[in-house]
Design a protein around this motif. Structure first.
Motif, mmCIF file in Angstrom:
data_model
loop_
_atom_site.group_PDB
_atom_site.id
_atom_site.type_symbol
_atom_site.label_atom_id
_atom_site.label_comp_id
_atom_site.label_asym_id
_atom_site.label_seq_id
_atom_site.Cartn_x
_atom_site.Cartn_y
_atom_site.Cartn_z
ATOM 1 N N LEU A 172 -94.878 -74.579 -15.556
ATOM 2 C CA LEU A 172 -93.536 -74.304 -15.064
ATOM 3 C C LEU A 172 -92.721 -75.588 -15.008
ATOM 4 O O LEU A 172 -93.170 -76.593 -14.468
ATOM 5 C CB LEU A 172 -93.607 -73.677 -13.663
ATOM 6 N N ALA A 173 -91.510 -75.531 -15.569
ATOM 7 C CA ALA A 173 -90.591 -76.667 -15.531
ATOM 8 C C ALA A 173 -89.418 -76.325 -14.627
ATOM 9 O O ALA A 173 -88.897 -75.208 -14.672
ATOM 10 C CB ALA A 173 -90.099 -77.010 -16.943
ATOM 11 N N GLU A 174 -88.995 -77.283 -13.808
ATOM 12 C CA GLU A 174 -87.878 -77.055 -12.905
ATOM 13 C C GLU A 174 -86.571 -76.954 -13.684
ATOM 14 O O GLU A 174 -86.378 -77.627 -14.686
ATOM 15 C CB GLU A 174 -87.767 -78.196 -11.898
ATOM 16 N N VAL A 175 -85.673 -76.113 -13.192
ATOM 17 C CA VAL A 175 -84.322 -76.003 -13.731
ATOM 18 C C VAL A 175 -83.383 -76.570 -12.679
ATOM 19 O O VAL A 175 -83.110 -75.925 -11.668
ATOM 20 C CB VAL A 175 -83.969 -74.548 -14.075
ATOM 21 N N ALA A 176 -82.912 -77.779 -12.910
ATOM 22 C CA ALA A 176 -82.102 -78.465 -11.901
ATOM 23 C C ALA A 176 -80.675 -77.937 -11.861
ATOM 24 O O ALA A 176 -79.998 -78.065 -10.844
ATOM 25 C CB ALA A 176 -82.098 -79.967 -12.167
ATOM 26 N N ASN A 177 -80.190 -77.347 -12.969
ATOM 27 C CA ASN A 177 -78.807 -76.872 -13.034
ATOM 28 C C ASN A 177 -78.801 -75.403 -13.455
ATOM 29 O O ASN A 177 -78.541 -75.068 -14.606
ATOM 30 C CB ASN A 177 -78.002 -77.713 -14.022
ATOM 31 N N PRO A 178 -79.087 -74.480 -12.514
ATOM 32 C CA PRO A 178 -79.157 -73.064 -12.893
ATOM 33 C C PRO A 178 -77.836 -72.502 -13.396
ATOM 34 O O PRO A 178 -77.836 -71.590 -14.235
ATOM 35 C CB PRO A 178 -79.572 -72.379 -11.584
ATOM 36 N N SER A 179 -76.708 -73.013 -12.900
ATOM 37 C CA SER A 179 -75.413 -72.479 -13.332
ATOM 38 C C SER A 179 -75.231 -72.645 -14.834
ATOM 39 O O SER A 179 -74.837 -71.714 -15.546
ATOM 40 C CB SER A 179 -74.281 -73.183 -12.585
ATOM 41 N N ALA A 180 -75.502 -73.855 -15.341
ATOM 42 C CA ALA A 180 -75.379 -74.092 -16.781
ATOM 43 C C ALA A 180 -76.369 -73.239 -17.561
ATOM 44 O O ALA A 180 -76.078 -72.765 -18.661
ATOM 45 C CB ALA A 180 -75.596 -75.572 -17.081
ATOM 46 N N LEU A 181 -77.546 -72.996 -16.979
ATOM 47 C CA LEU A 181 -78.552 -72.182 -17.650
ATOM 48 C C LEU A 181 -78.087 -70.732 -17.785
ATOM 49 O O LEU A 181 -78.158 -70.132 -18.861
ATOM 50 C CB LEU A 181 -79.858 -72.247 -16.857
ATOM 51 N N PHE A 182 -77.586 -70.151 -16.690
ATOM 52 C CA PHE A 182 -77.196 -68.756 -16.711
ATOM 53 C C PHE A 182 -75.942 -68.506 -17.554
ATOM 54 O O PHE A 182 -75.717 -67.382 -18.009
ATOM 55 C CB PHE A 182 -76.961 -68.259 -15.287
ATOM 56 N N LEU A 183 -75.118 -69.557 -17.759
ATOM 57 C CA LEU A 183 -73.893 -69.376 -18.543
ATOM 58 C C LEU A 183 -74.022 -69.898 -19.970
ATOM 59 O O LEU A 183 -73.057 -69.844 -20.732
ATOM 60 C CB LEU A 183 -72.723 -70.094 -17.850
ATOM 61 N N ALA A 184 -75.208 -70.403 -20.330
ATOM 62 C CA ALA A 184 -75.362 -71.073 -21.624
ATOM 63 C C ALA A 184 -75.094 -70.134 -22.796
ATOM 64 O O ALA A 184 -74.544 -70.547 -23.814
ATOM 65 C CB ALA A 184 -76.768 -71.671 -21.733
ATOM 66 N N GLU A 185 -75.464 -68.882 -22.684
ATOM 67 C CA GLU A 185 -75.334 -67.944 -23.802
ATOM 68 C C GLU A 185 -74.232 -66.922 -23.564
ATOM 69 O O GLU A 185 -74.249 -65.841 -24.163
ATOM 70 C CB GLU A 185 -76.668 -67.241 -24.041
ATOM 71 N N ARG A 186 -73.278 -67.249 -22.708
ATOM 72 C CA ARG A 186 -72.186 -66.313 -22.466
ATOM 73 C C ARG A 186 -71.328 -66.167 -23.719
ATOM 74 O O ARG A 186 -70.870 -67.153 -24.292
ATOM 75 C CB ARG A 186 -71.330 -66.809 -21.298
ATOM 76 N N PRO A 187 -71.086 -64.952 -24.178
ATOM 77 C CA PRO A 187 -70.291 -64.768 -25.410
ATOM 78 C C PRO A 187 -68.820 -65.091 -25.171
ATOM 79 O O PRO A 187 -68.274 -64.844 -24.090
ATOM 80 C CB PRO A 187 -70.494 -63.288 -25.737
ATOM 81 N N GLU A 188 -68.191 -65.635 -26.181
ATOM 82 C CA GLU A 188 -66.769 -65.958 -26.109
ATOM 83 C C GLU A 188 -65.931 -64.734 -26.503
ATOM 84 O O GLU A 188 -66.255 -64.026 -27.453
ATOM 85 C CB GLU A 188 -66.452 -67.124 -27.054
ATOM 86 N N ASP A 189 -64.855 -64.505 -25.763
ATOM 87 C CA ASP A 189 -63.896 -63.440 -26.061
ATOM 88 C C ASP A 189 -64.560 -62.068 -26.190
ATOM 89 O O ASP A 189 -64.208 -61.269 -27.062
ATOM 90 C CB ASP A 189 -63.131 -63.762 -27.366
ATOM 91 N N ALA A 190 -65.525 -61.813 -25.302
ATOM 92 C CA ALA A 190 -66.190 -60.506 -25.302
ATOM 93 C C ALA A 190 -65.737 -59.714 -24.090
ATOM 94 O O ALA A 190 -65.817 -60.210 -22.959
ATOM 95 C CB ALA A 190 -67.703 -60.672 -25.293
#
Length: 462
Positions: free
Chosen positions: A280-298
């Motif tokens: 297991l690796a820590e995720v220090a910035n969850p916000s960037a992780l959860f928004l990384a694959e957000r589609p544009e103009d969807a």
């Protein structure tokens, strides 16, 4: 007819509260839960009048007046895993009893072994004891090599007899003790099988007494049932100081460690991990992780800032509104309460005039996070409206606010830290409740728009 001599007496024990009944009942008379009574062998009666069955260990502390008890600030031990320390409230408290639950294979043993390795490295003068009731010492070694566990003072004991484990812990006096898992441990004097209500309750009581009298932090790994609850009586969760749940798993690479109970810190903290080949690796910035694959103009996508304890996380709420193919429209929600989604859809139809109740509604929180913060209401409304109108929201816009049944947008707590997190990730505009817009300190680089109603919010978002 009298019971035959020497034949063990059986009882039916409730898996929720531990109540015992001489016969099977469909509903537990104590906790009123259905189909929770299971047959097991009754514990023998203590010999001698009034002779209690001991739970404690020798050398119990004497009663002290509260004013004489010395309170110290430097109580916590850092595990070296920042996300775990955050959920624990800053570290491990001496004498704390921590219960860690989660689905099979989600990473409970992996996280615990890594934490013990770092605890052992931080205290080279002491010993950390890891008790495995499900794996042999050689199997534990194979997993430790994969995780690159190198502490020389980390000891392993493969044992299921809880009495032998306690004797070993008494002789070793470790700085931390971990038992994997509590359902595999048993006491020989009890005739019940390991994992039964009586065994789990009695074994947990022994480990609790050991933790409190020796001030040794004890970690217990617990199995979960098919409903996601920790197996065993509900009293187990009441006995421990902290209850942690691992969420996620399956094909999803991310794991969320959530505190459901914590006597020494916030019970709403989360820690985010990513499962990799080396553990297991820590995720220090969850916000960037959860928004990384957000589609544009969807259409059907909105971003909200939610609070989990002391952490602010930006999450994407996705919605899909489609014509129904059945007589009754479907309501499906993942990561958000489905009753809340139905309520918000009703507000959209009644207060905004959007004919959405006759459609199938699908709402999802991207990344697998579960939300209970009402500040995400307005983002869910915006995502539903966006999908219904087939018009995407502006890409760098944050939507924040609680929605009431009258169609009003209510203020949320701690708007400053929510806006600061959005500004840090490059958001340029925020739709917030009017009460928050009047009083909040706005960080540089972000425009704040205050709205009082849902209809006004949808007009200002477009």
């Amino acid at each position: 007819m009298a019971r035959a001599a020497g034949k063990p007496r059986t009882v039916y024990a409730c898996a929720e509260c531990g109540h015992q009944s001489p016969k099977w009942l469909g509903q537990c008379p104590a906790c009123r839960q259905w189909n929770t009574l299971a047959e097991e062998v009754a514990a023998p009666e203590p010999k001698g009048a009034g002779a209690p069955r001991g739970w404690g260990v020798p050398g119990a502390a004497r009663p002290l007046p509260l004013r004489e008890v010395e309170a110290r600030d430097e109580e916590r031990q850092r595990t070296g895993i920042g996300e775990l320390d955050r959920v624990l409230g800053g570290g491990v408290v001496p004498g704390a009893l921590v219960l860690l639950g989660g689905d099979p294979g989600i990473g409970k043993s992996t996280l615990l072994l890594a934490a013990l390795d770092r605890l052992a490295a931080a205290r080279p003068d002491g010993t950390v004891l890891y008790v495995s009731g499900e794996e042999s010492a050689r199997q534990v070694k194979l997993r430790a090599d994969r995780l690159k566990v190198t502490a020389g003072n980390l000891s392993v004991l493969a044992e299921t007899d809880a009495q032998k484990v306690l004797h070993a812990a008494e002789a070793l006096r470790p700085t931390a003790l971990a038992v994997d898992s509590i359902q595999t441990q048993y006491l020989p004097e009890l005739p019940s099988a390991p994992g039964t209500v009586t065994q789990i309750r009695e074994v947990a009581a022994r480990f609790m007494a050991f933790a409190k009298t020796t001030e040794t932090p004890v970690f217990l790994v617990g199995h979960v049932t098919k409903d996601g609850a920790i197996a065993g009586p509900r009293v187990l969760e009441h006995m421990v100081d902290t209850v942690l749940y691992f969420e996620g798993g399956g094909a999803h690479p991310y794991r969320v460690l959530r505190a459901h109970k914590n006597r020494f810190g916030s019970a709403s903290e989360i820690g985010v991990f990513e499962m990799k080949a080396g553990g297991l690796a820590e995720v220090a910035n969850p916000s960037a992780l959860f928004l990384a694959e957000r589609p544009e103009d969807a259409p059907g996508s909105a971003v909200a800032a939610v609070l989990n304890g002391t952490r602010t996380v930006l999450v994407e709420i996705q919605a899909l509104v489609a014509p129904t193919g059945y007589g009754t429209p479907r309501r499906t929600a993942l990561g958000i309460d489905s009753n809340r989604v139905a309520l918000l859809a009703a507000v959209l139809e009644k207060k905004v005039g959007m004919e959405i109740l006759s459609c199938d509604l699908f709402v999802n929180v991207a990344g697998g996070l579960s939300l209970d913060d009402p500040a995400a209401d307005l983002a869910a409304v915006a995502a539903l409206a966006s999908s219904f109108r087939d018009r995407p929201l502006p890409p760098r816009t944050l939507v924040l606010g609680e929605v009431g049944l009258a169609g009003e947008v209510r203020a949320v707590s701690q708007p400053e830290i929510r806006l600061a997190e959005a500004a840090r990730l490059g958001f340029e505009r925020a739709i917030v409740p009017a009460a928050n817009a009047r009083h909040a300190e706005v960080p540089a680089g972000i425009e704040v728009v205050g709205v009082a109603t849902v209809a006004e919010a949808l007009d200002r978002i477009a």
